[in-house]
Scaffold this active site. Sequence first.
Site, PDB file in Angstrom:
ATOM      1  N   LYS A  29      -0.048 -11.775  -3.001  1.00 15.57           N
ATOM      2  CA  LYS A  29       0.433 -12.304  -1.318  1.00 15.57           C
ATOM      3  C   LYS A  29       1.367 -10.624  -0.787  1.00 15.57           C
ATOM      4  O   LYS A  29       1.343 -10.453  -1.746  1.00 15.57           O
ATOM      5  CB  LYS A  29       1.896 -13.542  -1.903  1.00 15.57           C
ATOM      6  CG  LYS A  29       1.901 -14.306   0.105  1.00 15.57           C
ATOM      7  CD  LYS A  29       3.002 -15.088  -0.616  1.00 15.57           C
ATOM      8  CE  LYS A  29       2.918 -15.572   1.058  1.00 15.57           C
ATOM      9  NZ  LYS A  29       3.775 -16.887   0.546  1.00 15.57           N
TER      10      LYS A  29
ATOM     11  N   GLY B 218       6.169  -7.063  -5.669  1.00 15.41           N
ATOM     12  CA  GLY B 218       5.264  -6.864  -6.885  1.00 15.41           C
ATOM     13  C   GLY B 218       4.322  -6.633  -6.200  1.00 15.41           C
ATOM     14  O   GLY B 218       3.892  -5.330  -6.274  1.00 15.41           O
ATOM     15  N   CYS B 219       3.464  -6.909  -4.929  1.00 12.46           N
ATOM     16  CA  CYS B 219       1.873  -6.637  -4.151  1.00 12.46           C
ATOM     17  C   CYS B 219       3.182  -5.230  -3.315  1.00 12.46           C
ATOM     18  O   CYS B 219       1.816  -4.988  -3.830  1.00 12.46           O
ATOM     19  CB  CYS B 219       2.016  -7.673  -3.356  1.00 12.46           C
ATOM     20  SG  CYS B 219       1.388  -9.278  -4.329  1.00 12.46           S
ATOM     21  N   THR B 220       3.935  -5.653  -3.542  1.00 15.86           N
ATOM     22  CA  THR B 220       4.582  -3.906  -1.879  1.00 15.86           C
ATOM     23  C   THR B 220       4.252  -2.910  -3.065  1.00 15.86           C
ATOM     24  O   THR B 220       3.600  -1.255  -2.662  1.00 15.86           O
ATOM     25  CB  THR B 220       4.984  -4.284  -1.375  1.00 15.86           C
ATOM     26  OG1 THR B 220       4.969  -5.614  -0.499  1.00 15.86           O
ATOM     27  CG2 THR B 220       6.051  -3.166  -0.522  1.00 15.86           C
TER      28      THR B 220
ATOM     29  N   ALA C 112       0.057  -1.447  -4.037  1.00 13.43           N
ATOM     30  CA  ALA C 112      -0.383  -1.622  -3.108  1.00 13.43           C
ATOM     31  C   ALA C 112       0.227   0.104  -2.674  1.00 13.43           C
ATOM     32  O   ALA C 112      -0.555   1.200  -2.607  1.00 13.43           O
ATOM     33  CB  ALA C 112      -0.024  -2.200  -1.481  1.00 13.43           C
TER      34      ALA C 112
END
Length: 154
Positions: A42, A47-49, A52
């Site tokens: 998401k 975590g995804c930030t 990325a």
Amino acid sequence: MARLEVGDKAPDFTTETPNGPVSLSDLLAKAEKGVIVYFYPKAMTPGCTTEACDFRDARLGDAGYEVIGISPDPISKLQSFADAELLDFPLGSDPDHEILEAYGAWGEKKNYGRTVVGVIRSTFVVNPDGTIAEAMYNVKATGHVARVTKNILV
């Protein structure tokens, strides 16, 4: 859920991004050394930030690799995410999980002790000939990109 292994042919795909459709074939045609396809749950979550931004900061394009991140998020959220984090690679939307399933990155996983169905954070390095060079499932967001780059930038 079938998992990909080193040497398997990477499933080709076309995904919508904030800047229009992108396919694995297109990325491979531009890549000198290969393509890194990573799947994340998401956009705009911690975590995804982290993941990325780590891919952005690794400057893999300078090393001959194209990068694409894919999640089930809608295009509008991907655009906001890319703008907020100054991402320099495409983010693809896979709301029907077709690409995620083709790569074995959608299925049962543990989340805070419960079994749920969702995105299995995974990364694949695809050789210029379209075969899988690395297949990494259930990766942790923090420190993951450093392990990927250590394996490919030798």
